[in-house]
Design an enzyme around this catalytic site. Structure first.
Site, PDB file in Angstrom:
ATOM      1  N   HIS A   1     -56.482  -3.751   1.226  1.00 26.22           N
ATOM      2  CA  HIS A   1     -57.946  -3.730   2.533  1.00 26.22           C
ATOM      3  C   HIS A   1     -57.001  -4.743   3.185  1.00 26.22           C
ATOM      4  CE1 HIS A   1     -60.383  -2.641  -0.284  1.00 26.22           C
ATOM      5  NE2 HIS A   1     -60.528  -3.704  -1.243  1.00 26.22           N
TER       6      HIS A   1
ATOM      7  N   HIS B   1     -54.982  -4.121  -5.077  1.00 28.49           N
ATOM      8  CA  HIS B   1     -55.806  -4.152  -4.262  1.00 28.49           C
ATOM      9  C   HIS B   1     -56.079  -4.711  -3.369  1.00 28.49           C
ATOM     10  CE1 HIS B   1     -59.680  -1.912  -4.708  1.00 28.49           C
ATOM     11  NE2 HIS B   1     -60.238  -3.368  -4.252  1.00 28.49           N
ATOM     12  N   GLU B   2     -55.351  -6.047  -3.134  1.00 27.13           N
ATOM     13  CA  GLU B   2     -56.768  -6.727  -2.092  1.00 27.13           C
ATOM     14  C   GLU B   2     -55.231  -6.433  -0.929  1.00 27.13           C
ATOM     15  OE1 GLU B   2     -59.738  -7.954  -1.504  1.00 27.13           O
ATOM     16  OE2 GLU B   2     -60.010  -7.185  -3.754  1.00 27.13           O
TER      17      GLU B   2
END
Length: 464
Positions: free
Chosen positions: A26, A22-23
């Protein structure tokens, strides 16, 4: 007994992979858009380990609380008092980017979770494996499946007009069609052992009446085929209720209370339905009839009621009719993986919407305790089951983060929509108030999910 370290490790690995993916979404899109990334953190709280990497010397940290993570970017709004950003780096600040770029950075995290699910399914479909066919067992009495005339040994070929090949296909297709049936019903095209086909119309109104609380298959009365094993006691654990009562390996269970027992599964059903209750159990041992007083209890700390006795034939060869080997080519597997990810995403969104509208019980929400429980269970079943569970949780995490709640990625995307409509950035006061509301909603949601976890454990229900 529950292997707590193993379950904990399975949960940490699961959560670690999902958070990093997920990170990383980003992070990689921020870097692509020219934004300077200051920190990539796995977890929150006290920093346990850190290292710097890359031309920007981004700080990679591992923190004490592993329930999430974050990517901190250069931002003029987060500069401490008395400090400033060098003029040459201002173009790389997150707040100086266009709405489109900021939206891409925000959306990248949840989309990476969906991409992970797709890749996992793609790999599993290409790898293939032997699995069970969708063959049903004897329907529970006084249920929609019983009223529909489902017989032991019926193989499901279609759910409405959707073909199904494996038991897992049937599981998800049935849930998806039942959620769309609006309380009406679904048509199961089945084939019995003699090769005769029939259509069984199963009412799903009970799911709506129960607000989908509990196991939907039990509510409908659908059971899956299991080879019939005689009710003979196998291994009896030391210091278990069965051992303390005097039960021994080889004992033939004849009845529980007033109920005769024909198969071991029937004995298990009586046990699981009677936590803490006295069961007068009649057994035959070397021609002698004996009576035992058995009291089922939670044997592993997560609500699994039992006596500490296994069936005599734990491993039984399943006839070829009940198994099928499924494997797909690269392109076919990719298409099936995309459909699998899409179908599960749509189903999850529909269930979220029904929970919000009150059509589905809030008791269906699960928190970290149940996720850890299932992570351990699936890991113990093998890599295939564990990866499938990881893909499912990854989809849920991605969709949850896209919800329009301030603090979550979806909340930031909502701010960007407001900014486009307004024509200028929103005030810090407005966003701060939104963050406070979002944190309140998020903590309430987490608290409710955790409460559900504890309630399931106390009431001996794990959702299986």
């Amino acid at each position: 007994m529950l292997d707590l370290p193993f379950y904990l490790l399975a949960f940490i690995v699961l959560l670690g992979v999902l958070v990093v993916v997920h990170e990383f979404g980003h992070f990689i899109v921020a870097r692509y858009c020219g934004v300077k990334v200051l920190r990539f953190s796995i977890g929150f709280g006290k920093v346990l380990w850190r290292r710097r990497f890359g031309r920007d010397q981004t700080e990679l940290t591992l923190c004490a609380l592993p329930l999430g993570g974050y990517v901190r970017m250069l931002d003029e709004r987060e500069v401490e008092e008395g400090e400033s950003i060098p003029p040459e780096e201002l173009p790389r600040a997150y707040n100086r980017q266009s709405v489109g770029r900021r939206s891409a950075i925000v959306a990248a995290g949840p989309l990476m979770n969906l991409l992970l699910a797709f890749l996992v399914y793609w790999f599993l479909f290409m790898a293939g494996g032997e699995t069970l066919r969708p063959i049903l067992g004897e329907a529970l009495p006084d249920t929609p499946a019983f009223a529909a005339g489902i017989q032991n040994g019926d193989q499901v070929l279609f759910v409405d007009d959707a073909p199904v090949t494996t038991l897992e296909d049937f599981h998800w297709t049935l849930l998806r069609h039942a959620s769309r049936a609006a309380g009406k019903g679904i048509a199961l095209t089945v084939e019995n052992e003699a090769g005769e086909r029939a259509v069984r119309h199963v009412s799903v109104s009970r799911l709506a009446e129960s607000a989908w609380e509990g196991n939907p298959f039990e509510i409908l009365g659908i059971r899956f085929f299991q080879a019939r094993v005689l009710p003979i006691a196998g291994e009896v654990e030391e210091n278990s209720p069965a051992a303390n009562a005097g039960l021994q390996t080889g004992d033939m269970i004849l009845s529980v209370g007033d109920h005769p027992v024909r198969y071991f599964d029937e004995f298990v059903e009586h046990v699981r339905a009677s936590p803490g209750k006295l069961l007068l159990t009649e057994v035959e041992r070397r021609g002698e009839i004996l009576l035992f007083q058995l009291v089922p209890e939670d044997r592993n700390g997560v609500g699994r009621v039992g006596l500490g006795v296994s069936r005599a034939e734990m491993e039984k060869i399943t006839p070829a009719r009940f198994r099928v080997f499924v494997r797909y080519g690269v392109l076919e597997a990719a298409g099936k993986a995309a459909r699998e990810t899409w179908d599960k995403s749509v189903f999850s969104l529909a269930m979220m919407g029904r929970i919000i509208m009150g059509e589905v019980s809030w008791k269906n929400l699960s928190g970290p305790v149940m996720i850890a429980d299932y992570a351990g269970k699936t890991a113990s079943m093998g890599l295939d089951a564990y990866l499938k569970f990881m893909a499912l949780v990854s989809i849920s995490l991605g969709l949850l983060n896209l919800m329009p709640i301030p603090v979550l990625d979806g909340g930031h995307l909502l701010y960007h929509v407001f900014e486009i409509v307004k024509g200028s950035p929103l005030s810090e006061r407005f966003m701060l108030r939104g963050q406070q509301i979002g944190m309140t909603l998020l903590f309430a949601l987490m608290g409710f999910a955790f409460f559900n976890d504890i309630t399931r454990i106390l009431h001996g229900f794990t959702g299986n």
